[in-house]
Enzyme design. Structure first.
Site, short mmCIF file in Angstrom:
data_model
loop_
_atom_site.label_atom_id
_atom_site.label_comp_id
_atom_site.label_asym_id
_atom_site.label_seq_id
_atom_site.Cartn_x
_atom_site.Cartn_y
_atom_site.Cartn_z
N GLY A 151 59.77 14.41 -21.78
CA GLY A 151 60.35 13.67 -20.67
C GLY A 151 59.35 12.72 -20.03
N CYS A 152 58.75 13.16 -18.95
CA CYS A 152 57.90 12.26 -18.15
C CYS A 152 56.58 11.93 -18.83
CB CYS A 152 57.68 12.87 -16.77
SG CYS A 152 59.23 12.99 -15.82
#
Length: 213
Positions: A151-152
């Protein structure tokens, strides 16, 4: 890809280059917040080992005089500033302002003068001052640690590359809720956007920065 050619060999033909480390690094700790460490939270990921690795890199970076940067995620109540990301996710309410899930986990401290970037979207670069801050510092290399790999961390890696900084991803210092997406995204980042390196290798690099400080 032929049936006889394995994945690594196939990618090596198109994506086999290494960037290497630059001269002026910074270390970023991406979204190490309580939500990922609380078993009662839907975001729990069992990533204690990634935090421990990131803290060892934090200590080495501080000793070498390398800037240490942190990110967290904070939304207004109701998520009006979360846009489509808030609409898509089932979990971002954990990061509404004041939620205990958004605090730093036990063991992680931010020293005076260290920068905290508060974001609303996956990349630490999107809608923040990170790129201009790194440029003003003369940084050319951003060492990535944090959550989650798929994700991030990945989003930050792609934007790091796009902004002209060298992405170095510390393998043991990033984590995810499942080994499948974790390993797949490490593979892909290493192939296309930056260099995935071991914690030990990153520590050796930071030691050279200390010697040159």
């Amino acid at each position: 890809m032929s049936e006889q050619e394995d994945l690594a060999a196939n990618y090596q033909r198109a994506f086999g280059k290494r960037i290497g480390y630059g001269e002026r690094p910074a270390l970023i700790l991406i979204d190490f917040v309580q939500a990922y460490f609380d078993p009662d939270c839907a975001l729990y990921a069992g990533v204690d080992s990634a935090l421990a690795s990131a803290l060892r890199l934090q200590k080495a970076a501080r000793a070498a005089g390398v800037p240490v940067i942190y990110t967290n995620v904070v939304y207004t109540p109701g998520g009006a500033d979360g846009g489509r990301f808030w609409q898509k996710s089932m979990t971002l309410q954990n990061f509404e302002a004041g939620s205990p899930m958004g605090r730093w986990p036990d063991g992680l401290t931010v020293d005076q003068g260290e920068l905290v970037i508060t974001k609303q979207y996956p990349s630490a670069f999107f809608g923040t001052s990170l790129a201009s801050t790194l440029a003003s510092m003369g940084v050319d290399t951003l060492i990535h640690t944090g959550l989650s790999t798929s994700g991030c961390v990945r989003a930050t890696c792609v934007d790091c590359c796009s902004h002209g900084f060298i992405p170095i991803i510390a393998r043991e210092a990033v984590g995810d809720r499942h080994p499948g997406p974790h390993e797949a995204n490490l593979f892909d980042m290493d192939a296309k956007y930056g260099d995935v390196e071991s914690e030990a290798d990153v520590l050796r690099y930071l030691e050279t920065r200390k010697q040159q400080a």
